[in-house]
Structure formats: C-alpha cells, structure tokens
Design a protein around this motif. Structure first.
Motif, PDB file in Angstrom:
ATOM      1  N   ARG A  64      -3.989  -1.495  -5.622  1.00 57.18           N
ATOM      2  CA  ARG A  64      -4.161  -0.282  -6.451  1.00 57.18           C
ATOM      3  C   ARG A  64      -5.085   0.673  -5.702  1.00 57.18           C
ATOM      4  NH1 ARG A  64      -8.232   0.871  -9.758  1.00 57.18           N
ATOM      5  NH2 ARG A  64      -8.753  -1.300 -10.186  1.00 57.18           N
ATOM      6  N   TYR A  65      -4.726   1.955  -5.721  1.00 61.49           N
ATOM      7  CA  TYR A  65      -5.541   2.969  -5.046  1.00 61.49           C
ATOM      8  C   TYR A  65      -5.784   4.144  -5.976  1.00 61.49           C
ATOM      9  CZ  TYR A  65      -4.114   0.391  -0.922  1.00 61.49           C
ATOM     10  OH  TYR A  65      -3.889  -0.618  -0.015  1.00 61.49           O
ATOM     11  N   LEU A  99      -9.410  12.040  -0.507  1.00 58.29           N
ATOM     12  CA  LEU A  99      -9.490  10.811   0.296  1.00 58.29           C
ATOM     13  C   LEU A  99      -9.423   9.598  -0.642  1.00 58.29           C
ATOM     14  CD1 LEU A  99     -12.496  11.973   2.527  1.00 58.29           C
ATOM     15  CD2 LEU A  99     -10.070  11.995   3.170  1.00 58.29           C
ATOM     16  N   ILE A 100      -9.290   8.413  -0.056  1.00 63.62           N
ATOM     17  CA  ILE A 100      -9.238   7.208  -0.889  1.00 63.62           C
ATOM     18  C   ILE A 100     -10.594   7.041  -1.583  1.00 63.62           C
ATOM     19  CG2 ILE A 100      -8.933   4.691  -0.919  1.00 63.62           C
ATOM     20  CD1 ILE A 100      -6.364   6.262  -0.220  1.00 63.62           C
ATOM     21  N   ALA A 101     -10.575   6.993  -2.913  1.00 62.72           N
ATOM     22  CA  ALA A 101     -11.819   6.857  -3.664  1.00 62.72           C
ATOM     23  C   ALA A 101     -12.050   5.412  -4.087  1.00 62.72           C
ATOM     24  CB  ALA A 101     -11.782   7.750  -4.905  1.00 62.72           C
ATOM     25  N   GLU A 102     -10.951   4.669  -4.229  1.00 66.29           N
ATOM     26  CA  GLU A 102     -11.079   3.279  -4.661  1.00 66.29           C
ATOM     27  C   GLU A 102      -9.851   2.505  -4.206  1.00 66.29           C
ATOM     28  OE1 GLU A 102     -11.495   2.883  -8.895  1.00 66.29           O
ATOM     29  OE2 GLU A 102     -11.589   0.697  -8.753  1.00 66.29           O
ATOM     30  N   ALA A 103     -10.081   1.266  -3.770  1.00 66.88           N
ATOM     31  CA  ALA A 103      -8.964   0.406  -3.381  1.00 66.88           C
ATOM     32  C   ALA A 103      -9.186  -0.972  -3.963  1.00 66.88           C
ATOM     33  CB  ALA A 103      -8.891   0.304  -1.858  1.00 66.88           C
ATOM     34  N   LYS A 104      -8.126  -1.543  -4.479  1.00 67.51           N
ATOM     35  CA  LYS A 104      -8.208  -2.923  -4.968  1.00 67.51           C
ATOM     36  C   LYS A 104      -7.029  -3.696  -4.405  1.00 67.51           C
ATOM     37  CE  LYS A 104      -8.247  -5.712  -9.228  1.00 67.51           C
ATOM     38  NZ  LYS A 104      -9.532  -6.406  -9.108  1.00 67.51           N
ATOM     39  N   PRO A 137       8.729  14.240   2.648  1.00 71.78           N
ATOM     40  CA  PRO A 137       7.517  15.060   2.768  1.00 71.78           C
ATOM     41  C   PRO A 137       6.735  15.079   1.449  1.00 71.78           C
ATOM     42  CG  PRO A 137       9.498  16.436   2.778  1.00 71.78           C
ATOM     43  CD  PRO A 137       9.961  15.029   2.653  1.00 71.78           C
ATOM     44  N   TYR A 138       5.434  15.207   1.538  1.00 73.85           N
ATOM     45  CA  TYR A 138       4.627  15.202   0.315  1.00 73.85           C
ATOM     46  C   TYR A 138       3.318  15.943   0.529  1.00 73.85           C
ATOM     47  CZ  TYR A 138       2.207  11.399   2.758  1.00 73.85           C
ATOM     48  OH  TYR A 138       1.531  10.661   3.678  1.00 73.85           O
ATOM     49  N   GLU A 139       2.721  16.338  -0.591  1.00 69.83           N
ATOM     50  CA  GLU A 139       1.394  16.953  -0.580  1.00 69.83           C
ATOM     51  C   GLU A 139       0.401  15.891  -1.024  1.00 69.83           C
ATOM     52  OE1 GLU A 139       0.493  20.717  -1.267  1.00 69.83           O
ATOM     53  OE2 GLU A 139       2.226  21.209  -0.001  1.00 69.83           O
ATOM     54  N   ILE A 140      -0.737  15.856  -0.344  1.00 66.81           N
ATOM     55  CA  ILE A 140      -1.741  14.880  -0.752  1.00 66.81           C
ATOM     56  C   ILE A 140      -2.607  15.479  -1.849  1.00 66.81           C
ATOM     57  CG2 ILE A 140      -3.686  13.469   0.007  1.00 66.81           C
ATOM     58  CD1 ILE A 140      -2.427  13.507   2.788  1.00 66.81           C
ATOM     59  N   ARG A 141      -2.741  14.767  -2.929  1.00 66.28           N
ATOM     60  CA  ARG A 141      -3.522  15.251  -4.068  1.00 66.28           C
ATOM     61  C   ARG A 141      -4.161  14.068  -4.781  1.00 66.28           C
ATOM     62  NH1 ARG A 141      -0.246  13.555  -8.033  1.00 66.28           N
ATOM     63  NH2 ARG A 141       2.002  13.862  -7.896  1.00 66.28           N
ATOM     64  N   GLN A 142      -4.981  14.393  -5.737  1.00 68.98           N
ATOM     65  CA  GLN A 142      -5.651  13.391  -6.544  1.00 68.98           C
ATOM     66  C   GLN A 142      -4.626  12.542  -7.303  1.00 68.98           C
ATOM     67  OE1 GLN A 142      -8.391  15.451  -9.029  1.00 68.98           O
ATOM     68  NE2 GLN A 142      -9.403  13.605  -9.762  1.00 68.98           N
ATOM     69  N   GLY A 143      -4.912  11.261  -7.484  1.00 68.94           N
ATOM     70  CA  GLY A 143      -3.991  10.431  -8.256  1.00 68.94           C
ATOM     71  C   GLY A 143      -4.351   8.968  -8.165  1.00 68.94           C
ATOM     72  N   SER A 166       0.828  -1.211   0.000  1.00 69.35           N
ATOM     73  CA  SER A 166       0.000   0.000   0.000  1.00 69.35           C
ATOM     74  C   SER A 166       0.860   1.259   0.000  1.00 69.35           C
ATOM     75  CB  SER A 166      -1.014  -0.005   1.150  1.00 69.35           C
ATOM     76  OG  SER A 166      -0.415  -0.230   2.384  1.00 69.35           O
ATOM     77  N   CYS A 167       1.960   1.274   0.744  1.00 67.15           N
ATOM     78  CA  CYS A 167       2.820   2.475   0.748  1.00 67.15           C
ATOM     79  C   CYS A 167       3.359   2.759  -0.654  1.00 67.15           C
ATOM     80  CB  CYS A 167       3.998   2.298   1.703  1.00 67.15           C
ATOM     81  SG  CYS A 167       3.549   2.484   3.434  1.00 67.15           S
ATOM     82  N   HIS A 168       3.904   1.743  -1.292  1.00 63.01           N
ATOM     83  CA  HIS A 168       4.479   1.947  -2.628  1.00 63.01           C
ATOM     84  C   HIS A 168       3.410   2.404  -3.619  1.00 63.01           C
ATOM     85  CE1 HIS A 168       8.663   0.595  -2.246  1.00 63.01           C
ATOM     86  NE2 HIS A 168       8.235  -0.320  -1.403  1.00 63.01           N
ATOM     87  N   ALA A 169       2.225   1.789  -3.552  1.00 63.42           N
ATOM     88  CA  ALA A 169       1.155   2.151  -4.498  1.00 63.42           C
ATOM     89  C   ALA A 169       0.737   3.603  -4.283  1.00 63.42           C
ATOM     90  CB  ALA A 169      -0.035   1.211  -4.323  1.00 63.42           C
ATOM     91  N   LEU A 170       0.608   4.012  -3.011  1.00 64.11           N
ATOM     92  CA  LEU A 170       0.191   5.394  -2.734  1.00 64.11           C
ATOM     93  C   LEU A 170       1.297   6.379  -3.101  1.00 64.11           C
ATOM     94  CD1 LEU A 170      -1.732   4.708   0.572  1.00 64.11           C
ATOM     95  CD2 LEU A 170      -2.712   5.670  -1.533  1.00 64.11           C
ATOM     96  N   GLU A 171       2.536   5.981  -2.918  1.00 67.08           N
ATOM     97  CA  GLU A 171       3.644   6.858  -3.317  1.00 67.08           C
ATOM     98  C   GLU A 171       3.619   7.102  -4.831  1.00 67.08           C
ATOM     99  OE1 GLU A 171       6.744   4.646  -1.464  1.00 67.08           O
ATOM    100  OE2 GLU A 171       6.184   5.410   0.511  1.00 67.08           O
ATOM    101  N   LYS A 172       3.291   6.047  -5.584  1.00 67.48           N
ATOM    102  CA  LYS A 172       3.179   6.246  -7.035  1.00 67.48           C
ATOM    103  C   LYS A 172       2.023   7.183  -7.350  1.00 67.48           C
ATOM    104  CE  LYS A 172       5.171   1.876  -8.580  1.00 67.48           C
ATOM    105  NZ  LYS A 172       4.783   0.545  -9.106  1.00 67.48           N
ATOM    106  N   ALA A 173       0.910   7.008  -6.624  1.00 66.39           N
ATOM    107  CA  ALA A 173      -0.260   7.871  -6.866  1.00 66.39           C
ATOM    108  C   ALA A 173       0.075   9.340  -6.587  1.00 66.39           C
ATOM    109  CB  ALA A 173      -1.427   7.412  -6.003  1.00 66.39           C
ATOM    110  N   LEU A 174       0.945   9.564  -5.625  1.00 62.12           N
ATOM    111  CA  LEU A 174       1.262  10.928  -5.201  1.00 62.12           C
ATOM    112  C   LEU A 174       2.552  11.453  -5.824  1.00 62.12           C
ATOM    113  CD1 LEU A 174       0.365  10.434  -1.433  1.00 62.12           C
ATOM    114  CD2 LEU A 174      -0.928  11.798  -3.076  1.00 62.12           C
TER     115      LEU A 174
END
Lengths: 269, 446
Positions: free
Chosen positions: B364-365, B372-377, B342-348, B80-88
């Motif tokens: 996948r997120y 906020l989290i809109a979808e998780a797989k 450090p990071y900014e949370i944004r759509q992705g 989950s960390c790696h997937a969210l890092e890619k999203a952001l």
C-alpha cells in the motif's frame, strides 16, 4: 592433481540476488561445482566445511555490530576475499539510512524499537577489512562472476570492464536517451557491466528507452557535479538528480559527493 | 525408563538454516516428551525499505522494491506498480496486463524450479544439496536447471534482466518486448511444459511424512484465471473480499519477546497458510487443462492439508506457468503500443496484492502533495507464513521425539523448507524468539 580451490559464500545485509547469480549459472553450475570445492554456501548446501578457504565471496553490507565482528572473522578465514554486488561494495540501497535518522526509520516500522539492534550506517566490507577484488552490480553479472572464478582458479587477477555505460550504448547502437530525449542518465559516470557485454547487450536500461541509474556503481575519477550541472541547465530538478545519484550505489564516494554537492547547491568549479 | 528419574532435557540448535533465501537459526528445548521451547531466530538485519521509500519519486518505486528480493523481484515490482496505478487512477490496457502475467510466469518458473530442484528435493532423497544430488541424479538436476533458465529468459525478454528487472514501470513497460523475441522462445516453452510434467511425476514419487494440518488457506482468487497479478483476497475459512479490505482482516503484530512482525488474521490472531498449497486448494478450478490433469495424475487429493506436498504443488504450478506462458505468447501478435499508459503524478493512495511464488504479497502506498511517496506498507509472504511455520514446527516435533538430535534438526529444517521461506524479503524479521507456553495459538500485540 592439485587440490581444488575451496570456495565459501557469505551473506550480510542483502537481497540474496548476487549469490543467486551463482545458482543462475544454469549452464555452468555443475561444472563450477566440479572445478572448485564449494565448502560453505548456506543458500545452496547444508554441508558446512570449516575454513580456511581459498576464495570467499561476500554479499551484502555491514549494518549490525554482529556483522561488523563477523566480517573480520570472514576476512581471517579467506586467502582471497571478493566482495560481490552493490551492497558489499558500496553499502547498497540500505545505505540510504546513512543520510537519515535511523531511529526514526526504526520507529516507522517497529512497535517496539527497543528490540532492534542495528548500526546507524550501512557500509561496504572494504571500509572494515582489506578486500582483494570487487565485483560491482545490483545485481552482479553472472558472466563476470564465472570469469572471476575461472581467473582465480588459474591464479590470475580477474578482469572486468572499466569503461562507462556510454561506451556500451555506442557499441550496441542505442540512441543516447540524454541527448535525444533529454532524460538525465547516469551512463557517463557508471561502470559498464550490466547485461551481456559479449553479445553486445550491455547498457540494458538505455536500450529499454530509459536512463541508467547506476547499478554498476561509479567509475573511478568521474566528475559527477559537472554532469549534474549540465542536466540542471537542461531543466532537470535538483531533487530528481539527488535521488538519481543516490540509489543502489549512492554511497560510493563519487556518487555520494555528487548528491551531497547537489543538496548543498554547490556548482562545479 | 526409571519412574523416579527426571525427564531428560535436550537442546537442539541449527545455527544456520541452510537452503533457504536469507539467514535464520533454530533453537529447540525439549524436556522428556514435552516441547519446552521452539525459537526460530531470524537474524537477517532489517533494511528499512518502508522507511526509505518515503520521499522517493513514484517512478523509482518498482526499481527500489525489486531490491527487496533477488529471487522474486517481479512480485515486488508487480504489487507496487498495481498499487501505485490505483493511487494515480491509471487504467492499464488488457495487453499490458497480459504481458505482466507473462513476466510473472517467468518468475514462478525460475523461483519454483530453484526451490524444487536445488533446495527442496535433496531433503526427500537424502542429500545435503542439489549439488551432491546431481552426482546420482544428474539428469533430473540438469532438467531443473534448464527449466529455470527458460524462466529467467522469459524475465529477461520482458524485464530486461533476470535479477532486478529494469523494464517494468508504473503504467506498463518502458519498452514493449518484440514479437519475434517472444515467439522465438516458444519451442523452449513447449519443451519446458513437458519437463514440468516430468517434474510432477518425479516429485509425486517422493515419500511424504504424514502431517495433515487444518490450515486456514489464504490466497488471491480470480473468477476467470489462476491468480498471479489480480484477484480478491480469499480464505478457506470463508473470507472473500477486495484487496482494499486486506488490512481489515489481517494485521501485523510484534510479539513481546521478539522483534519480528507477524501477520495474523483479525479478529482472533490466528495464523494461516499462504503459497502454492493455498493457491491450489482455493483456485484449482482456474488451472488450465494440462496443469489440472497433472494435479489429478499426481495422486494428491483435496483438501491438500499436508505441507510436505508443497513440492508437488510447486511442480503443478510450474506446469501451469509454462502452459499460461505459451497461451500468452501465442496471443501476442503485434507489438504493444503504447508500451506504457501516460499519467500525471498526483496525491493519492492505493493498495494491491499479487501472488509471489511463496504467497500473497500486499503493498500500500500513499502519495503526498509534493507528490512524493509519503507512506509505504509492504507485507511479504514469509511474514504471513511465519506464525504458521512455528505452529507447524511445534506440532511436527511431537513426531520426532524418539529421534536423535541431529535427525530432529535435519527434519525440522526440512519442515521449514516446505515453506520456501524468503527471509531477506521479510525485512521486518530480526531475532525472533517464540515462547508460547501460556497460549499456544495467539500472537498478542502490546
């Protein structure tokens, strides 16, 4: 020699982490196996001896009709029933469904929702049967588990801490993340027990520079709303505070009241 | 046998499969020599993680996904960390990546040692549990528990707690581990490496049923290192694609008569094998020298197509995990700063797969505008292996027909345990019924 205490371990909806804590007693496991008769413990052994049992450990929450009936049977078969972990004592993380539409949840995951049989709620065992003792934690502390088992072997009531996580931070010398960094923290409301209290390594999250998020559940008689009002005055957003108090033990009454009051925008009296 | 008589009908039930994580049962119906029905019912209640992750905050995800499994929480946190890092769009530092690998080594050690010593070895040596095996093999069980403890200590130092670590976050760690704490573990890691080599020798001497299966073997593959937290999605059938293409080649389907989701290859809906045996086959070249030698000395020969050898594969991976842990601890000279990017949370949107002890774990997120989290797989390894477990069972039952019912049940359970199934992880499973009389190989989505 007196007969050995007969132990059974039962699983309901959960991640197995709390019963794993028994197998994680690497130094004590074989001694425990010598001291008590592990009569029923599916994760660890194929032998399945029938009840009655002296002590039943129950992991997991009640989420299906089948489990609703099974917890009654488990209760009947155990002289002393001990629930272990956040799922069994509060409904666990899966109790988030209690605030949601479960039918929607099912449709999001399954192409054929009609095959899914589940209750609309996830509830603790104590809502359905009499529970003799509760071990809190997500996961439980293996030290508390060993202490509980040894107390029960000696016919004593197990002792677990009833003070807050804040006390552990002070003992450990952790600088308060809420005061010093303005991070909303559930430490003032949460029962101590995470980490290794004997080694002064309790309160593990603030020691890692982050907030306590309530793994060990609320202490009795806390005023969650008052703390949340304080955090809001400091600038915290209500949504953040709702989610902070609504996680692994969020359905426990004090946390539940806190998050519901936040949602309805109530102020503490 | 009298030629006029009806073939004997037998039903065999294992009401609760033991020594696995989570709860399942097995129903087999035989008609003479014919295998009429094999039902692996997983009665673990659904917990709806993918649903209730929606609407949660990004930083909560690794804390929540850890709760999918008490045995492999690190795997869930890492994917989950790696997937969210890619999203952001967060690029983690090489040091953070290395410490994550170290954390993962800890989980492989504790999970593999639990399975080898307490859950699986008793099958080979004729015991109903590690506890009763310890009566005759005390030294071995104590060795297994001691190794498992070191794995847990490693997770504790990096993750703050052995079960459901709390120090892991998107972007890195809340707090860097101290150099002193990690270096202090070195003597125990060195001991563990020797104990792991002894484990390979011990399990290599077990007797293995002859059960070769032409598996399609699926794992991550990385050019430079044995896969833990990174790599392409690789298959012995020729697939080698970035993880972003995972969902093009693999699909979860629900069978008409079951409520379970299966993962299968697309097109063709074929089952496949993930886990230690797949990793060793696909990534043998990337093992470190000691684990490579341990594999050679184990007597196993490529291709590894008998899943009863998975216990040896796990033992080799424990050698690797200790070897890799020692290497990383030696290289950790100065405390990590910053401990998190450090990071900014944004759509992705982002996806990632890592290698859980039981096999590839895909997340996948999608983060919405809120943000906020809109979808998780989440596709857990046991969902990926589920179809193959049943295919193996059907095949293996043919070898067992002459045995009595109790022996068939016991040997079927052993076969299932080759997979170290983690049923609670596979939150999609419920009341699985399999009847593939018409079409033995393919799951069909409706």
């Amino acid at each position: 020699m007196a007969e050995k205490l007969r132990l059974a371990v039962f699983k309901f909806a959960s991640c197995d982490g709390c019963q794993l804590s028994l197998l994680d007693c690497e130094d004590e496991l074989l001694a425990i196996a010598d001291a008590v008769e592990i009569a029923f413990f599916l994760e660890a052994r194929s032998q399945q001896l029938a009840g009655p049992y002296d002590v039943g450990l129950v992991e997991g929450s009640i989420t299906t009709e089948h489990d609703l009936a099974r917890i009654q049977e488990v209760r009947k078969s155990c002289k002393t029933l001990v629930t272990i972990g956040a799922c069994a004592t509060t409904g666990g993380i899966q109790a988030l469904r209690n605030w949601a539409n479960v039918d929607e949840f099912i449709q999001q995951v399954y192409a054929h929702p009609e095959y899914i049989a589940t209750l609309k709620t996830s509830t603790p065992a104590s809502q359905h049967v009499k529970v003799d003792f509760e071990l809190h934690g997500c996961p439980i502390s293996k030290l508390q588990l060993v202490e509980t088992l040894s107390a029960l072997v000696r016919g004593k009531k197990p002792q677990t801490p009833s003070h807050s996580v804040c006390v552990e931070c002070k003992k450990r010398g952790t600088v308060c993340v809420a005061v010093a960094q303005g991070i909303p923290c559930l430490g003032p409301l949460t029962q101590a027990g995470c980490g290794d209290l004997h080694m002064n390594r309790g309160a593990i999250c603030p020691a890692c520079n982050r907030e306590c998020f309530g793994c060990f559940g609320p202490q009795e008689q806390v005023n969650g709303q008052s703390l949340m009002n304080h955090y809001q005055e400091q600038g915290a957003k209500p949504l953040h505070l709702v989610q902070l108090s609504r996680s692994f033990t969020g359905y426990a009454p004090p946390f539940r009241a806190t998050s519901e009051a936040l949602e309805s925008g109530e102020e503490a009296p | 046998m009298n030629a006029d008589s009806q073939p004997e009908e037998r039903t065999i039930e294992v009401k609760a499969i033991s020594r696995v994580e989570g709860e399942g049962k097995l129903y087999v119906k035989l008609q003479g020599e014919s295998i009429e029905q094999v039902q692996l019912s997983i009665y673990e209640p659904p917990r709806f993680f993918e649903s209730f992750l929606r609407g949660r905050q990004v930083h909560e995800v690794p804390d929540i996904t850890a709760r999918i499994c008490g045995i492999c929480p690190v795997a869930y946190q890492m994917s989950s960390c790696h997937a969210l890092e890619k999203a952001l769009g967060i690029a983690i530092s090489p040091e953070i990546r290395l410490l994550r690998r170290l954390l993962y080594c800890g989980e492989w050690i504790e999970s593999h040692c639990l399975h080898i010593y307490l859950l699986h070895a008793p099958d080979f040596l004729g015991y109903e549990s590690g506890i009763s095996m310890a009566v005759d093999h005390r030294e071995a069980v104590e060795r297994g528990l001691a190794m498992k403890k070191i794995g847990n200590q490693l997770v504790e130092i990096l993750g703050g707690r052995a079960v459901h670590p709390i120090n892991v976050t998107v972007g890195g760690f809340y707090r860097a581990p101290s150099v002193r704490d990690l270096k202090a573990l070195l003597p125990r890691l060195e001991w563990g490496l020797e104990a792991a080599l002894e484990t390979v020798r011990w399990v290599s001497r077990f007797e293995f049923p002859d059960f070769p299966v032409p598996y399609e073997l699926v794992s991550l593959k990385h050019p430079d290192e044995y896969p833990l937290s990174d790599g392409n999605v690789f298959s012995s059938a020729g697939l080698d694609v970035p993880v972003e293409e995972y969902e093009t080649h693999f699909q979860e389907t629900q069978l008409p008569h079951s409520t379970a989701l299966y993962s299968a290859r697309t097109p063709g809906d074929a089952f496949y094998l993930a886990g230690p045996l797949a990793r060793l086959n696909n990534c043998y070249e990337q093992l470190l020298p000691t684990s490579k030698r341990a594999l050679e000395e184990s007597g196993l020969r490529f291709p590894l197509t008998n899943n009863f050898h998975s216990i040896v594969a796990r033992a080799v991976e424990v050698v690797f995990a200790f070897e890799e842990a020692i290497r990383i601890v030696h290289s950790y000279q100065a405390e990590l700063t910053p401990s998190r990017i450090p990071y900014e949370i944004r759509q992705g949107e982002g996806c990632h797969a890592t290698e859980a002890p039981r096999g590839l774990l895909y997340h996948r997120y999608r983060i919405g505008e809120d943000p906020l989290i809109a979808e998780a797989k989440i596709v857990p390894p046991t969902a990926q292996n589920q179809g193959q477990i049943e295919a193996d069972l059907r095949e293996y039952l043919r070898q067992l027909l002459s045995l009595d019912d109790a022996a068939i049940a016991q040997k079927s359970e052993h076969m299932i345990r080759n997979y170290d199934p983690c049923i609670s992880c596979a939150t999609h499973f419920l009341q699985l019924t399999v009847d593939r009389g018409q079409d033995p190989a393919s799951p069909k989505s409706e």
